[in-house]
Write an enzyme that holds these catalytic residues in place. Structure first.
Site, PDB file in Angstrom:
ATOM      1  N   SER A 125       0.836  -1.191   0.000  1.00 17.99           N
ATOM      2  CA  SER A 125       0.000   0.000   0.000  1.00 17.99           C
ATOM      3  C   SER A 125       0.876   1.248   0.000  1.00 17.99           C
ATOM      4  O   SER A 125       2.004   1.224   0.503  1.00 17.99           O
ATOM      5  CB  SER A 125      -0.889   0.023   1.248  1.00 17.99           C
ATOM      6  OG  SER A 125      -1.542   1.273   1.409  1.00 17.99           O
ATOM      7  N   TYR A 139      -2.336  -0.657  10.142  1.00 14.52           N
ATOM      8  CA  TYR A 139      -2.401  -0.940   8.706  1.00 14.52           C
ATOM      9  C   TYR A 139      -1.117  -0.483   8.017  1.00 14.52           C
ATOM     10  O   TYR A 139      -0.499  -1.240   7.251  1.00 14.52           O
ATOM     11  CB  TYR A 139      -3.612  -0.236   8.092  1.00 14.52           C
ATOM     12  CG  TYR A 139      -3.746  -0.474   6.604  1.00 14.52           C
ATOM     13  CD1 TYR A 139      -4.272  -1.672   6.117  1.00 14.52           C
ATOM     14  CD2 TYR A 139      -3.327   0.484   5.682  1.00 14.52           C
ATOM     15  CE1 TYR A 139      -4.383  -1.897   4.755  1.00 14.52           C
ATOM     16  CE2 TYR A 139      -3.432   0.261   4.317  1.00 14.52           C
ATOM     17  CZ  TYR A 139      -3.964  -0.932   3.870  1.00 14.52           C
ATOM     18  OH  TYR A 139      -4.063  -1.158   2.511  1.00 14.52           O
TER      19      TYR A 139
END
Length: 233
Positions: A125, A139
């Site tokens: 990501s 995350y």
């Protein structure tokens, strides 16, 4: 890959990026085992090994590429109770990073045992590089770990014909991104993307397909951004 019909495992393939990746690979003639949460919860540490064994059997004992796409994006507010905050951290780390590491390890061992070449594509990501919201420390950390793991695999096993790539999407129009955009004010977030829109799952899938099937070996260890210039390095 030299094999005209590569065997590939894709996790998180029920929808969004994962489904687009599986579809793109199948369109190119690959045999794909598309895994999703209905096959097992990657939050359970016993599940990755079982899924690997089952997929390996379905593919006739040969895997040519592993694509780790499965992940969770769950808010973990800073002011949660200590137990709840740690539980949220641990779950995200297990699903996003540890389960991927378990599968990467099994893939590397498989190729070492068979003497075959193989490829790993980890869907990380943009958050791995620029961080995320205050409720998503876990995350960002999990995706940063995935990038570091990918680089380590690439450096450790390139001489054995085992290649690893990481792809770092920004916002992609999946269910997770739609929820996040709605919760954070979509117009404001879109204004931070010079392209003016989020990526489509098909765009990310095309990059993953390239890494799994066509990228030259000298690209191993590459971390590839696909975020509409919202983060450039």
């Amino acid at each position: 890959m030299e094999n005209p019909s590569p065997n590939i495992i894709v996790t998180g393939a029920a929808r969004g990026i994962g489904k687009a990746i599986a579809d793109a690979l199948i369109d190119r003639g690959a045999s794909v085992v598309a895994l999703s949460s209905k096959d097992g919860d990657l939050g359970d540490t016993d599940v990755p090994a079982r899924l690997w064994a089952e997929a390996l059997e379905k593919l006739g004992g040969r895997v040519d590429a592993l694509i780790n796409n499965a992940g969770v994006f769950e808010a973990n507010p800073l002011d949660s109770g200590d137990h709840d905050w740690l539980a949220g951290w641990d779950r995200t780390m297990q699903v996003n990073l540890t389960a991927s590491a378990q599968l990467c390890r099994l893939a590397v061992l498989h190729w070492q045992k068979s003497g075959a070449t193989g490829r790993i594509v980890n869907i990380a990501s943009r958050a791995a590089n620029r961080g995320d919201s205050p409720a998503h420390w876990h995350y960002a950390a999990s995706k940063g770990g995935m990038v570091a793991m990918t680089k380590t695999i690439a450096r450790a096993y390139a001489a054995q014909g085992i290649y690893a790539f990481a792809i770092c999407p920004g916002f992609t129009m999946t269910g997770m991104a739609e929820d996040y955009l709605a919760s954070r004010g979509g117009d404001k977030l879109l204004a931070d993307i010079p392209l003016g829109r989020v990526a489509s799952p098909e765009e990310v899938a095309e990059l993953a397909r390239f890494c799994a099937l066509e990228a030259p070996p000298s690209m191993t260890g590459a971390v590839l951004d696909i975020n509409g210039a919202s983060y450039v390095r």
